[in-house]
Design an enzyme around this catalytic site. Structure first.
Site, PDB file in Angstrom:
ATOM      1  NE  ARG A   1       0.305   1.326   3.340  1.00 47.11           N
ATOM      2  CZ  ARG A   1       1.260   2.177   3.588  1.00 47.11           C
ATOM      3  NH1 ARG A   1       2.523   1.769   3.670  1.00 47.11           N
ATOM      4  NH2 ARG A   1       1.039   3.468   3.731  1.00 47.11           N
ATOM      5  N   GLY A   2       0.291   2.410  -0.103  1.00 48.61           N
ATOM      6  CA  GLY A   2       1.081   3.640  -0.239  1.00 48.61           C
ATOM      7  C   GLY A   2       1.173   3.964  -1.724  1.00 48.61           C
ATOM      8  CB  ALA A   3       0.237   7.038  -3.607  1.00 49.22           C
TER       9      ALA A   3
ATOM     10  NE  ARG B   1      -6.247   0.772  -1.747  1.00 52.48           N
ATOM     11  CZ  ARG B   1      -5.529   1.223  -0.694  1.00 52.48           C
ATOM     12  NH1 ARG B   1      -4.245   0.934  -0.591  1.00 52.48           N
ATOM     13  NH2 ARG B   1      -6.095   1.972   0.233  1.00 52.48           N
TER      14      ARG B   1
ATOM     15  CD  GLN C   1      -2.593   2.449   6.955  1.00 50.12           C
ATOM     16  OE1 GLN C   1      -3.135   2.768   8.008  1.00 50.12           O
ATOM     17  NE2 GLN C   1      -3.286   2.332   5.828  1.00 50.12           N
TER      18      GLN C   1
ATOM     19  CG  ASP D   1      -3.055   8.068  -1.003  1.00 52.63           C
ATOM     20  OD1 ASP D   1      -2.957   8.581   0.123  1.00 52.63           O
ATOM     21  OD2 ASP D   1      -2.694   6.911  -1.271  1.00 52.63           O
TER      22      ASP D   1
ATOM     23  CG  ASN E   1      -2.007  11.330   3.210  1.00 50.54           C
ATOM     24  OD1 ASN E   1      -1.487  10.474   2.490  1.00 50.54           O
ATOM     25  ND2 ASN E   1      -1.634  11.492   4.466  1.00 50.54           N
ATOM     26  CE  LYS E   2      -4.880   5.352   4.726  1.00 56.88           C
ATOM     27  NZ  LYS E   2      -5.899   4.477   4.079  1.00 56.88           N
TER      28      LYS E   2
HETATM   29  O1  MRU Z   1      -4.458   2.998   2.279  1.00 58.79           O
HETATM   30  P1  MRU Z   1      -2.991   3.233   2.131  1.00 58.79           P
HETATM   31  O2  MRU Z   1      -2.175   2.640   3.247  1.00 58.79           O
HETATM   32  O3  MRU Z   1      -2.502   2.845   0.757  1.00 58.79           O
HETATM   33  O4  MRU Z   1      -2.833   4.813   2.256  1.00 58.79           O
HETATM   34  C1  MRU Z   1      -1.541   5.335   2.172  1.00 58.79           C
HETATM   35  C2  MRU Z   1      -1.467   6.786   2.430  1.00 58.79           C
HETATM   36  O5  MRU Z   1      -2.449   7.458   2.633  1.00 58.79           O
HETATM   37  C3  MRU Z   1      -0.097   7.413   2.330  1.00 58.79           C
HETATM   38  O6  MRU Z   1       0.038   8.473   3.219  1.00 58.79           O
HETATM   39  C4  MRU Z   1       0.099   7.929   0.889  1.00 58.79           C
HETATM   40  O7  MRU Z   1      -0.135   6.913  -0.031  1.00 58.79           O
HETATM   41  C5  MRU Z   1       1.457   8.477   0.684  1.00 58.79           C
HETATM   42  S1  MRU Z   1       2.661   7.180   0.576  1.00 58.79           S
HETATM   43  C6  MRU Z   1       4.173   7.840   0.233  1.00 58.79           C
END
Ligand code: MRU
Length: 349
Positions: free
Chosen positions: A47-49, A88, A195, A236, A246-247
């Site tokens: 996960r993470g963009a 996603r 996370q 994201d 973002n999250k």
């Molecule tokens: O649902 P996730 O864990 O994929 O969400 C991730 C985030 O919101 C991160 O902060 C974002 O992707 C930046 S990662 C460098």
């Protein structure tokens, strides 16, 4: 942390560190088909963009490998790529990565399946390397936004695990520490997937960067007590006007930071900017399964049959952002023109 996304070209297999099991276990999941990659993305193995983007690039290669060389291989590949791009909805890096490989294919429509597979493998490797380089570059720019002795609050995990390596928000922190600045980090736990507590704390502790985990709802008190000097988060998807998704929970942190006069930065590679989204309202917000909220550690924490909200992201308005830290420099308000300018200058290169 450089083997959490590892492709074996001999076995045509993508090995992903299973982030669901951290910090307790370091186990890799093997993906041999594009369907395996889609499942790994949807189930949050990775996960993470930016990490989602790089994983998707390898997923495109697996789609090309799995398309076979029968008369309909192009149709099968197209279906595989489109299904992957929809795995996603919020992190734009996913579609960005698939579109980049699709563009390569469009330019080489005459390529047969083995030639296209070779092209995709080469490009995926390049994209993985580019992502690490982008994180290191943005880290260096962002380090100037932090001062010696700062306590930096971050939300979710925007670290090495969320990218091909080094991280975005955590890349900024790593670069500042490498410059000799004494930085302490507060990692919001980041309900419901944790996370921050599981991944950010794990990464920073491994690198001996001082980190404390705090409940999400402690943020206001920590700021009121003067325990936070800067906020740095990842993104994201960033809209053309600078609104940044973002999250879930990031928006609350940004509002609190404004209230307490604390600079709030977003760190992200240019691949996270979506010029097609005019503002935050155009960013799709993923809703994830209710079980992530109703259960913790496999145990139900809500009464049965009570519905929940599980929006996975929120959007912070550009007006609350002190700067967007990219691999081409720190974009300052007004963010819309700054974004337009940087994207135009990239097109000229
Ligand atoms: O649902 P996730 O864990 O994929 O969400 C991730 C985030 O919101 C991160 O902060 C974002 O992707 C930046 S990662 C460098």
């Amino acid at each position: 942390m450089d083997d959490h996304i590892r492709f074996d070209p001999e076995a045509l297999t993508l090995h992903l560190l299973d982030q669901r099991l951290l910090p307790d276990q370091e186990v890799h999941v093997s993906c041999r088909t594009v369907q395996d990659v889609i499942a790994a993305l949807q189930n949050m193995v990775v996960r993470g963009a930016p990490a989602i983007g790089v994983t998707a690039a390898w997923g495109c290669a697996l789609a090309a490998a799995g398309a076979g060389n029968g008369p309909d291989w192009r149709d099968r590949l197209e279906t595989g790529l489109e299904t992957l791009a929809r795995a996603r909805p919020t992190a734009v890096n996913l579609r960005w990565a698939v579109d980049r490989l699709r563009g390569l294919w469009r330019a080489r429509r005459d390529a047969d399946q083995p030639a296209l597979l070779a092209l995709f493998l080469d490009e995926a490797r390049r994209m993985q390397e580019e992502d690490v380089a982008a994180c290191k570059a943005l880290g260096r720019f962002g380090a100037d936004c932090l001062q010696d002795g700062d306590s930096v609050l971050t939300h979710c995990n925007a670290g090495a695990l969320a990218t091909a390596g080094y991280g975005t928000a955590l890349g900024v922190i790593r670069a500042a520490v490498e410059q000799g600045k004494r930085i302490r980090v507060i990692a919001d736990e980041t309900r419901p997937f944790l996370q921050g507590a599981r991944l950010t704390a794990w990464e920073l502790a491994r690198d001996n960067i001082p980190v404390r985990v705090a409940c999400d709802n402690a943020c206001a008190l920590l700021m009121q007590k003067g325990l936070v000097q800067r906020v740095v988060v990842g993104a994201d998807r960033i809209a053309a006007n600078g609104d940044a998704a973002n999250k879930i929970g990031t928006l609350g942190v940004a509002i609190l930071a404004r209230h307490f006069g604390i600079p709030f930065y977003v760190a992200a590679p240019l691949s996270t900017i979506d010029p097609a989204a005019a503002n935050g309202a155009a960013i799709p917000i993923e809703e994830r399964p209710a079980g992530e909220v109703t259960h913790m550690g496999g145990r139900r924490i809500c009464p049965e049959s009570v519905p929940v909200y599980n929006f996975a992201f929120d959007v912070t308005p550009a007006a609350l952002i002190a700067g967007i830290i990219t691999e081409r420099g720190v974009l300052r308000p007004p963010l819309g023109p700054a974004i337009a300018h940087i994207l135009a200058s990239c097109r000229e290169v």
